[in-house]
Design a protein around this motif. Sequence first.
Motif, PDB file in Angstrom:
ATOM      1  N   ARG A  37       0.843  -1.193   0.000  1.00  0.00           N
ATOM      2  CA  ARG A  37       0.000   0.000   0.000  1.00  0.00           C
ATOM      3  C   ARG A  37       0.887   1.256   0.000  1.00  0.00           C
ATOM      4  NH1 ARG A  37      -5.305   2.221   0.815  1.00  0.00           N
ATOM      5  NH2 ARG A  37      -4.866   4.394   0.353  1.00  0.00           N
ATOM      6  N   TYR A  74       2.026   1.833  -3.478  1.00  0.00           N
ATOM      7  CA  TYR A  74       0.918   2.394  -4.262  1.00  0.00           C
ATOM      8  C   TYR A  74       0.783   3.898  -3.982  1.00  0.00           C
ATOM      9  CZ  TYR A  74      -3.998   3.359  -5.411  1.00  0.00           C
ATOM     10  OH  TYR A  74      -5.162   3.911  -5.890  1.00  0.00           O
ATOM     11  N   GLN A 120      -4.766   6.559  -7.376  1.00  0.00           N
ATOM     12  CA  GLN A 120      -5.826   6.731  -8.380  1.00  0.00           C
ATOM     13  C   GLN A 120      -6.011   5.502  -9.271  1.00  0.00           C
ATOM     14  OE1 GLN A 120      -7.758   9.605  -8.330  1.00  0.00           O
ATOM     15  NE2 GLN A 120      -6.585   9.909  -6.455  1.00  0.00           N
ATOM     16  N   TYR A 121      -5.909   4.320  -8.704  1.00  0.00           N
ATOM     17  CA  TYR A 121      -6.169   3.091  -9.449  1.00  0.00           C
ATOM     18  C   TYR A 121      -6.874   2.128  -8.491  1.00  0.00           C
ATOM     19  CZ  TYR A 121      -5.387  -0.421 -13.107  1.00  0.00           C
ATOM     20  OH  TYR A 121      -5.557  -1.353 -14.107  1.00  0.00           O
ATOM     21  N   PRO A 122      -8.173   2.365  -8.255  1.00  0.00           N
ATOM     22  CA  PRO A 122      -8.891   1.616  -7.209  1.00  0.00           C
ATOM     23  C   PRO A 122      -8.815   0.098  -7.357  1.00  0.00           C
ATOM     24  CG  PRO A 122     -10.223   3.440  -7.995  1.00  0.00           C
ATOM     25  CD  PRO A 122      -9.019   3.373  -8.895  1.00  0.00           C
ATOM     26  N   HIS A 155      -6.584  -2.212  -4.992  1.00  0.00           N
ATOM     27  CA  HIS A 155      -6.978  -2.696  -3.662  1.00  0.00           C
ATOM     28  C   HIS A 155      -7.671  -4.054  -3.718  1.00  0.00           C
ATOM     29  CE1 HIS A 155      -5.777   1.211  -2.395  1.00  0.00           C
ATOM     30  NE2 HIS A 155      -6.681   1.788  -3.150  1.00  0.00           N
ATOM     31  N   LYS A 156      -8.143  -4.436  -4.896  1.00  0.00           N
ATOM     32  CA  LYS A 156      -8.835  -5.717  -5.020  1.00  0.00           C
ATOM     33  C   LYS A 156      -7.887  -6.850  -5.410  1.00  0.00           C
ATOM     34  CE  LYS A 156     -13.085  -3.493  -6.390  1.00  0.00           C
ATOM     35  NZ  LYS A 156     -14.222  -3.504  -7.287  1.00  0.00           N
ATOM     36  N   LEU A 212     -16.095  -5.379  -0.980  1.00  0.00           N
ATOM     37  CA  LEU A 212     -15.479  -5.176  -2.303  1.00  0.00           C
ATOM     38  C   LEU A 212     -14.120  -4.475  -2.214  1.00  0.00           C
ATOM     39  CD1 LEU A 212     -18.590  -4.123  -4.448  1.00  0.00           C
ATOM     40  CD2 LEU A 212     -17.812  -6.385  -3.785  1.00  0.00           C
ATOM     41  N   ASN A 213     -13.657  -4.246  -0.988  1.00  0.00           N
ATOM     42  CA  ASN A 213     -12.338  -3.630  -0.817  1.00  0.00           C
ATOM     43  C   ASN A 213     -12.235  -2.284  -1.526  1.00  0.00           C
ATOM     44  OD1 ASN A 213     -10.031  -4.103   0.650  1.00  0.00           O
ATOM     45  ND2 ASN A 213      -9.673  -6.077  -0.368  1.00  0.00           N
ATOM     46  N   LEU A 214     -13.247  -1.457  -1.391  1.00  0.00           N
ATOM     47  CA  LEU A 214     -13.246  -0.133  -2.036  1.00  0.00           C
ATOM     48  C   LEU A 214     -12.553   0.862  -1.097  1.00  0.00           C
ATOM     49  CD1 LEU A 214     -16.944  -0.110  -3.329  1.00  0.00           C
ATOM     50  CD2 LEU A 214     -14.901  -0.855  -4.533  1.00  0.00           C
ATOM     51  N   GLN A 215     -11.233   0.726  -1.001  1.00  0.00           N
ATOM     52  CA  GLN A 215     -10.524   1.452   0.057  1.00  0.00           C
ATOM     53  C   GLN A 215     -10.485   2.966  -0.136  1.00  0.00           C
ATOM     54  OE1 GLN A 215      -6.753  -0.242   1.127  1.00  0.00           O
ATOM     55  NE2 GLN A 215      -7.580  -2.303   1.185  1.00  0.00           N
ATOM     56  N   GLU A 216     -10.769   3.427  -1.332  1.00  0.00           N
ATOM     57  CA  GLU A 216     -10.730   4.884  -1.547  1.00  0.00           C
ATOM     58  C   GLU A 216     -12.135   5.489  -1.599  1.00  0.00           C
ATOM     59  OE1 GLU A 216      -7.960   5.906  -4.701  1.00  0.00           O
ATOM     60  OE2 GLU A 216      -6.661   4.306  -4.043  1.00  0.00           O
TER      61      GLU A 216
END
Lengths: 206, 87
Positions: A41, A44, A50-52, A55-56, B16-20
């Motif tokens: 992290r 990153y 700015q590349y969501p 995180h997945k 969904l791990n939408l961390q932002e």
Amino acid sequence: MSQQGIYINATCIIRHQSVDKNRQPVYAHEVPQADLQDFLRGLYDRFSGQYPKFHKMDLLSKLGWAATEILLQDMPMDQYAPEDTGVILANASSSLDTDEKYFDTVQEIASPALFVYTLPNIVIGEISIRHKFKGENAFFVAEQFDIPFVTGYAAQLLESGAVKAVVCGWVEQYHASHEAAFYLMETAPRGMALPFSAETAEKLYR
Amino acid sequence: MEKLMQDLKVQIIQQLNLQEVKPEDIGNDQPLFKEGLGLDSIDALELIVLLQQFHNIRIAKPEDGPNVFYSIRTMAEYITAEKAKQA
């Protein structure tokens, strides 16, 4: 002996939670012995953002994705047609770390998000989506990083004209253990502009 | 309904791990897929898992998926209706 017309133009080595770009240290995590997830992290936040989708990703993909992000900083690839860019990678543990995590979920409700990362070459897909690479790609699983084989394979692709640029190297991750050694090899010199030879690639890895 | 929609936002971010993304970034009527929150087909599967795990609801008809998962509000309405059937 160097191979004419093929160059190692950039390198990125990530090991022990620190990063060297073109043999220069560029990042060390501020918390020694941090969790690998936190370290990635940190990469990153420092080198991308700015590349969501990041995180997945599973840890292997995050490691390879981050290594490519750093490798290609200041090395734009948009002069190439997507079909002229390839990715050749290898590791020892395949996707075992994610396979185990996925297996743990199967006891209750199998996780779709984990399932899609239960192949080692998914990291190539993530890199290719990010940088719009559509050329040759391959992922090899071997006990050790066979530098002459992996870089030689990339050189052969360049020499044959199948591609004009290749991101190649080693991306290994199992639990907290991790190592990435990436090379940008191209037919035109720029950046480090080192004429390619397996010996040179080995020196850069050390 | 408001409480359920707020809970769904937190659960979606976590699942969904939408961390932002923060709960307040998700509008109740904002489309979850494509131009809205930008979720993809794997996320759709995770939403089905979410309904099972957090709300003990199974989607009986797959063709209902696009309507159920259109927005936070449509999800909340579906959960409310299914809970009423179970009661």
